[in-house]
Write an enzyme that holds these catalytic residues in place. Structure first.
Site, PDB file in Angstrom:
ATOM      1  N   GLY A 128      -6.991  -6.093 -10.988  1.00 15.38           N
ATOM      2  CA  GLY A 128      -7.381  -5.772 -11.259  1.00 15.38           C
ATOM      3  C   GLY A 128      -8.987  -5.408 -10.101  1.00 15.38           C
ATOM      4  O   GLY A 128      -9.797  -4.464 -10.364  1.00 15.38           O
ATOM      5  N   ASP A 179       0.454  -2.220   0.139  1.00 18.36           N
ATOM      6  CA  ASP A 179      -0.184  -3.283  -0.587  1.00 18.36           C
ATOM      7  C   ASP A 179       1.817  -3.758  -0.381  1.00 18.36           C
ATOM      8  O   ASP A 179       1.749  -4.955   0.328  1.00 18.36           O
ATOM      9  CB  ASP A 179       0.124  -2.623  -1.666  1.00 18.36           C
TER      10      ASP A 179
END
Ligand code: GLA
Length: 389
Positions: A128, A179
């Site tokens: 996160g 990513d």
């Protein structure tokens, strides 16, 4: 390339403990930080990420059963197994396993060879934090499956696309390719300028006299199904008004002379100006002009804060502290999808101790916080650990 990491010992010993033999392969997949180019990837634009030292290790071996049996060291050795038969379904009780399920299911859709495996995962990428812990899992598991079952060499860029589809179609986040490509194809001491229209990338050397500083705001982000997908929709709405297929085709002039208004105008203005800044930043990096890169990063933060509206008060405060301390010597901005997570700064090596102290004093109020410092690292690597059964 060899997989070297203190985490490998953790993964190997958990593998032996739970599966009573040694793994066949070890995979190392890094997290990433994006220097600039935010929310541009799914708009066919430009991004400038690099792989970082925080990474995920996957230990894998065939089990001759028709199940994928996974142990997650970072989740107190949580264990989850799913059958390999089609269709692989999502998990209601252990959503973390959806990243593995999604990759497995994409391998099946692409008719790539698969089978039952034992898997142990251990990671040093904070969850996160906007440092792509999930992309590293997906890319790492894709490489692990490919190595275990495929005779042909599957290109890292293809593994990245498989991993992205797992995230889009299975997990449900409509992310771009950044990513997964940065984790799979990262190059030591270089950032990657990725053209997300073609997925082609160029390496841009990182200057020797500067470092990256990544600071976790402590605010955890969650993207799945939330604000992230909404931003993507708003960009598509802007495209419809501008009558273009993607915001890559629009210029600042088109936007100013269009019927765009409200949120659609702001979102489009961020994306189009961010593409421009990203290209300039790649040039600045190439010329070793870290001060110019810093200015562009500072401007990117303003655009994310005011136009794309994805920062939080804590993130803005952390960026201000870094910018004030770094001055004209570099710059700082939020990095990643937003709504929390990390801030990235570029700064001369010579001032990093002072900047770090200022962050601990002014942001963390003397308490412990997550601060990573270093240079761009290499992407995905795989090693054989022991002979197959
Ligand atoms: C997340 C997504 C990426 C990208 C960034 C924002 O990290 O996974 O594809 O869109 O947000 O730049």
């Amino acid at each position: 390339m060899t997989v070297k990491s203190p985490l490998t010992e953790t993964a190997i010993s958990a593998y032996r403990q739970y599966f009573e033999k040694s793994p066949e392969f070890l995979v190392r997949a890094p997290g990433r930080v994006n220097l600039i180019g935010e929310h541009t990837d799914y708009n066919n634009g430009f991004v400038l990420p690099c792989a970082i030292s925080a990474h995920t290790i996957i230990a894998i071996g065939r089990n001759n059963r028709d199940v994928v049996d996974i142990v997650a060291c970072d989740l107190e050795d949580a264990r989850e197994a799913f059958p390999t038969k089609i269709p692989v379904t999502r998990s209601a009780s252990n959503p973390w396993s959806d990243y593995f399920r999604g990759v497995f299911s994409e391998f099946q859709s692409e008719k790539l060879p698969t089978g039952g495996v034992n898997v142990v995962v251990a990671s040093s990428i904070p969850h996160g934090a906007g440092l792509s812990s999930s992309a590293a899992l997906e890319v790492g598991f894709a490489a692990a499956l490919a190595e275990t079952f495929s005779d042909q060499n599957i290109a890292h860029s293809r593994l990245a696309r498989i991993a992205q589809r797992a995230e889009n179609d299975f997990v449900g986040l409509q992310c771009g390719i950044m990513d997964q490509l940065a984790s799979a194809c990262g190059i030591e001491n270089h950032a990657l300028l990725i053209d997300c229209m073609t997925n082609a990338f160029e390496r841009k050397r990182f200057p020797d006299n500067v470092s990256l500083m990544i600071v976790h705001s402590g605010v955890k982000h969650t993207h799945v199904g939330g604000e992230y997908n909404q931003r993507r929709k708003q960009c598509e709405q802007a495209c419809a008004i501008l009558e273009v297929d993607s915001l890559r085709q629009a210029s600042m002039c088109d936007i100013e002379n269009s019927k765009l208004s409200g949120d659609a105008l702001k979102r489009a203005r961020h994306v189009v100006s961010e593409n421009q800044r990203t290209l300039e930043a790649a040039d600045a990096l190439e010329r070793g002009e870290h001060k110019r890169l810093g200015e562009l990063m500072n401007a990117s933060h303003v655009s994310m804060r005011d136009d794309f509206e994805i920062t939080t008060p804590e993130i803005d405060e952390l960026v201000s502290i870094l910018q004030a301390e770094i001055g004209q010597e570099g710059g700082a901005r939020m990095t990643g999808g937003g709504f929390g997570g990390c801030v990235v700064a570029i700064l001369p090596n010579a001032i990093s101790t002072r900047v770090r102290s200022a962050v601990i004093r002014d942001y963390f109020k003397g308490q412990h916080g997550i601060i990573l410092e270093g240079k761009p690292e290499a992407g995905l690597s795989v090693t054989q650990y022991s002979s197959p059964l």
